[in-house]
Design a protein around this motif. Sequence first.
Motif, PDB file in Angstrom:
ATOM      1  N   GLN A 299      16.903  52.596  11.073  1.00  0.00           N
ATOM      2  CA  GLN A 299      18.134  51.881  10.724  1.00  0.00           C
ATOM      3  C   GLN A 299      17.923  50.990   9.509  1.00  0.00           C
ATOM      4  O   GLN A 299      18.879  50.661   8.806  1.00  0.00           O
ATOM      5  CB  GLN A 299      18.594  51.041  11.913  1.00  0.00           C
ATOM      6  N   ALA A 300      16.689  50.588   9.245  1.00  0.00           N
ATOM      7  CA  ALA A 300      16.396  49.746   8.085  1.00  0.00           C
ATOM      8  C   ALA A 300      14.965  49.991   7.638  1.00  0.00           C
ATOM      9  O   ALA A 300      14.079  50.255   8.449  1.00  0.00           O
ATOM     10  CB  ALA A 300      16.587  48.268   8.424  1.00  0.00           C
ATOM     11  N   LEU A 301      14.755  49.907   6.325  1.00  0.00           N
ATOM     12  CA  LEU A 301      13.440  50.013   5.712  1.00  0.00           C
ATOM     13  C   LEU A 301      13.061  48.650   5.136  1.00  0.00           C
ATOM     14  O   LEU A 301      13.892  47.746   5.066  1.00  0.00           O
ATOM     15  CB  LEU A 301      13.453  51.078   4.613  1.00  0.00           C
ATOM     16  N   PRO A 302      11.812  48.470   4.691  1.00  0.00           N
ATOM     17  CA  PRO A 302      11.427  47.188   4.084  1.00  0.00           C
ATOM     18  C   PRO A 302      12.278  46.889   2.857  1.00  0.00           C
ATOM     19  O   PRO A 302      12.823  47.800   2.221  1.00  0.00           O
ATOM     20  CB  PRO A 302       9.961  47.416   3.692  1.00  0.00           C
ATOM     21  N   PRO A 303      12.413  45.625   2.485  1.00  0.00           N
ATOM     22  CA  PRO A 303      13.210  45.269   1.304  1.00  0.00           C
ATOM     23  C   PRO A 303      12.572  45.794   0.027  1.00  0.00           C
ATOM     24  O   PRO A 303      11.361  46.039  -0.025  1.00  0.00           O
ATOM     25  CB  PRO A 303      13.220  43.737   1.336  1.00  0.00           C
ATOM     26  N   THR A 304      13.372  45.946  -0.999  1.00  0.00           N
ATOM     27  CA  THR A 304      12.886  46.555  -2.236  1.00  0.00           C
ATOM     28  C   THR A 304      11.984  45.654  -3.053  1.00  0.00           C
ATOM     29  O   THR A 304      11.545  46.036  -4.128  1.00  0.00           O
ATOM     30  CB  THR A 304      14.073  47.009  -3.106  1.00  0.00           C
ATOM     31  N   VAL A 305      11.671  44.451  -2.581  1.00  0.00           N
ATOM     32  CA  VAL A 305      10.711  43.602  -3.271  1.00  0.00           C
ATOM     33  C   VAL A 305       9.298  43.854  -2.766  1.00  0.00           C
ATOM     34  O   VAL A 305       8.348  43.274  -3.245  1.00  0.00           O
ATOM     35  CB  VAL A 305      11.066  42.111  -3.107  1.00  0.00           C
ATOM     36  N   SER A 306       9.129  44.754  -1.797  1.00  0.00           N
ATOM     37  CA  SER A 306       7.830  44.917  -1.148  1.00  0.00           C
ATOM     38  C   SER A 306       7.105  46.185  -1.577  1.00  0.00           C
ATOM     39  O   SER A 306       7.715  47.194  -1.927  1.00  0.00           O
ATOM     40  CB  SER A 306       8.004  44.930   0.372  1.00  0.00           C
ATOM     41  N   ILE A 307       5.782  46.111  -1.515  1.00  0.00           N
ATOM     42  CA  ILE A 307       4.965  47.279  -1.847  1.00  0.00           C
ATOM     43  C   ILE A 307       5.145  48.372  -0.811  1.00  0.00           C
ATOM     44  O   ILE A 307       5.037  49.560  -1.115  1.00  0.00           O
ATOM     45  CB  ILE A 307       3.477  46.895  -2.009  1.00  0.00           C
ATOM     46  N   ALA A 308       5.462  47.996   0.429  1.00  0.00           N
ATOM     47  CA  ALA A 308       5.713  48.999   1.462  1.00  0.00           C
ATOM     48  C   ALA A 308       6.862  49.910   1.039  1.00  0.00           C
ATOM     49  O   ALA A 308       6.771  51.140   1.119  1.00  0.00           O
ATOM     50  CB  ALA A 308       6.042  48.319   2.784  1.00  0.00           C
ATOM     51  N   ARG A 309       7.944  49.311   0.556  1.00  0.00           N
ATOM     52  CA  ARG A 309       9.093  50.115   0.141  1.00  0.00           C
ATOM     53  C   ARG A 309       8.777  50.925  -1.113  1.00  0.00           C
ATOM     54  O   ARG A 309       9.219  52.076  -1.267  1.00  0.00           O
ATOM     55  CB  ARG A 309      10.295  49.208  -0.095  1.00  0.00           C
ATOM     56  N   HIS A 310       8.013  50.333  -2.005  1.00  0.00           N
ATOM     57  CA  HIS A 310       7.594  51.031  -3.225  1.00  0.00           C
ATOM     58  C   HIS A 310       6.864  52.323  -2.874  1.00  0.00           C
ATOM     59  O   HIS A 310       7.147  53.394  -3.433  1.00  0.00           O
ATOM     60  CB  HIS A 310       6.693  50.097  -4.023  1.00  0.00           C
ATOM     61  N   ILE A 311       5.935  52.249  -1.923  1.00  0.00           N
ATOM     62  CA  ILE A 311       5.155  53.428  -1.539  1.00  0.00           C
ATOM     63  C   ILE A 311       6.034  54.441  -0.813  1.00  0.00           C
ATOM     64  O   ILE A 311       5.946  55.650  -1.064  1.00  0.00           O
ATOM     65  CB  ILE A 311       3.950  53.003  -0.680  1.00  0.00           C
ATOM     66  N   ILE A 312       6.893  53.974   0.097  1.00  0.00           N
ATOM     67  CA  ILE A 312       7.799  54.890   0.801  1.00  0.00           C
ATOM     68  C   ILE A 312       8.680  55.644  -0.187  1.00  0.00           C
ATOM     69  O   ILE A 312       8.816  56.875  -0.128  1.00  0.00           O
ATOM     70  CB  ILE A 312       8.678  54.117   1.804  1.00  0.00           C
ATOM     71  N   ASP A 313       9.284  54.914  -1.130  1.00  0.00           N
ATOM     72  CA  ASP A 313      10.197  55.549  -2.088  1.00  0.00           C
ATOM     73  C   ASP A 313       9.473  56.572  -2.960  1.00  0.00           C
ATOM     74  O   ASP A 313      10.011  57.638  -3.259  1.00  0.00           O
ATOM     75  CB  ASP A 313      10.866  54.487  -2.951  1.00  0.00           C
ATOM     76  N   ARG A 314       8.268  56.227  -3.392  1.00  0.00           N
ATOM     77  CA  ARG A 314       7.519  57.156  -4.256  1.00  0.00           C
ATOM     78  C   ARG A 314       7.113  58.403  -3.470  1.00  0.00           C
ATOM     79  O   ARG A 314       7.143  59.514  -4.015  1.00  0.00           O
ATOM     80  CB  ARG A 314       6.302  56.464  -4.847  1.00  0.00           C
ATOM     81  N   TRP A 315       6.747  58.241  -2.195  1.00  0.00           N
ATOM     82  CA  TRP A 315       6.381  59.409  -1.388  1.00  0.00           C
ATOM     83  C   TRP A 315       7.609  60.294  -1.150  1.00  0.00           C
ATOM     84  O   TRP A 315       7.543  61.518  -1.288  1.00  0.00           O
ATOM     85  CB  TRP A 315       5.788  58.959  -0.054  1.00  0.00           C
ATOM     86  N   VAL A 316       8.751  59.683  -0.820  1.00  0.00           N
ATOM     87  CA  VAL A 316       9.976  60.466  -0.589  1.00  0.00           C
ATOM     88  C   VAL A 316      10.380  61.205  -1.868  1.00  0.00           C
ATOM     89  O   VAL A 316      10.844  62.353  -1.818  1.00  0.00           O
ATOM     90  CB  VAL A 316      11.118  59.542  -0.115  1.00  0.00           C
ATOM     91  N   ALA A 317      10.173  60.576  -3.026  1.00  0.00           N
ATOM     92  CA  ALA A 317      10.539  61.213  -4.296  1.00  0.00           C
ATOM     93  C   ALA A 317       9.519  62.264  -4.723  1.00  0.00           C
ATOM     94  O   ALA A 317       9.713  62.912  -5.753  1.00  0.00           O
ATOM     95  CB  ALA A 317      10.658  60.140  -5.383  1.00  0.00           C
TER      96      ALA A 317
END
Length: 320
Positions: A299-317
């Motif tokens: 329902q929610a992912l980490p905020p876009t200021v975090s490295i966690a979200r950075h890694i998730i987004d790059r893996w999904v892309a």
Amino acid sequence: MSVPPGGSTPADNPPPPARGDWPEDRYAGAVTDVPLLSRTAHDRGHLARSLPDPAQGRPVRVLRIDERRAAPVHEGTAGPELVYEERAAWPEGAIYLGEADGVAYAALRTPRALSVAGRPVDSWSGLREVGGALGDLDAGLLVQAVGIIEWHERNRFSPITGAATTIERAGWVQRDPDSGREVFPRTDPAVIMLVHDGGDRCVLGRQAVWPAGRFSILAGFVEPGESAEAAVAREVAEEVGIAVTDVCYVSSQPWPFPQSLMLGFVARATTEELRIDHDEIEEARWFSRDELRAGTGPQALPPTVSIARHIIDRWVAGEL
């Protein structure tokens, strides 16, 4: 667990429209080229650090930090900006942050106020609230100011003798008056890792204290005598009971809550069954790229200021 500032959306993979009450950034894959919070926009050289007055008579921009680790923010035309106090001389008790474009910057622990030196303050906000929207210089100075002030407040006594320390070198050294030993700021290394199956699935977990429905990648602290790669394998085994290989470094991010440096990795799972340690995390599941893109997974992912979200987004892309 955290992620970097705003980025662009690939034209061939736009995020789906927001649904329900969840913000659009719960969909992964929108942020693929994001700068991490850094200090590279400014400098504090050895000479300046050792001077009694690092400003050397020049004007000083002072960033106030309150007891909640928030700074004064003004909503400018291009987004939020930190509000600095312009001083003609070095303020007592200030900590030297560095120099940018010939201007000296300092941090000062003060109570919050409605204005700073006559400049209006729209809000007092911390890194989690505005870190991803600030410019590089503001973000770097804020993360540095929060980290060094946190260190001072948690280390007022010498770890060697227990004596109250004295502050030297414009805030970058504490001295033990009994032994004469210098005590320097510290940073705790932590690993944060996206575990995937070599295909289109990754493991996300959640802690009980997080907002309902939020999942993120796994993380933990590096222990004494342990490499970062070994910490990745150990933490994954402890938290979800699977083995990993192909541990690869991605990027890092300072995260001064209170004094961590997040080292980001990806790793491939060699086993599939999750055996969750509920003392560590509340829940963990495998999610597919399609679920993360479409918002049909967490329902929610980490905020876009975090490295966690950075890694998730790059893996999904597909970048990792």
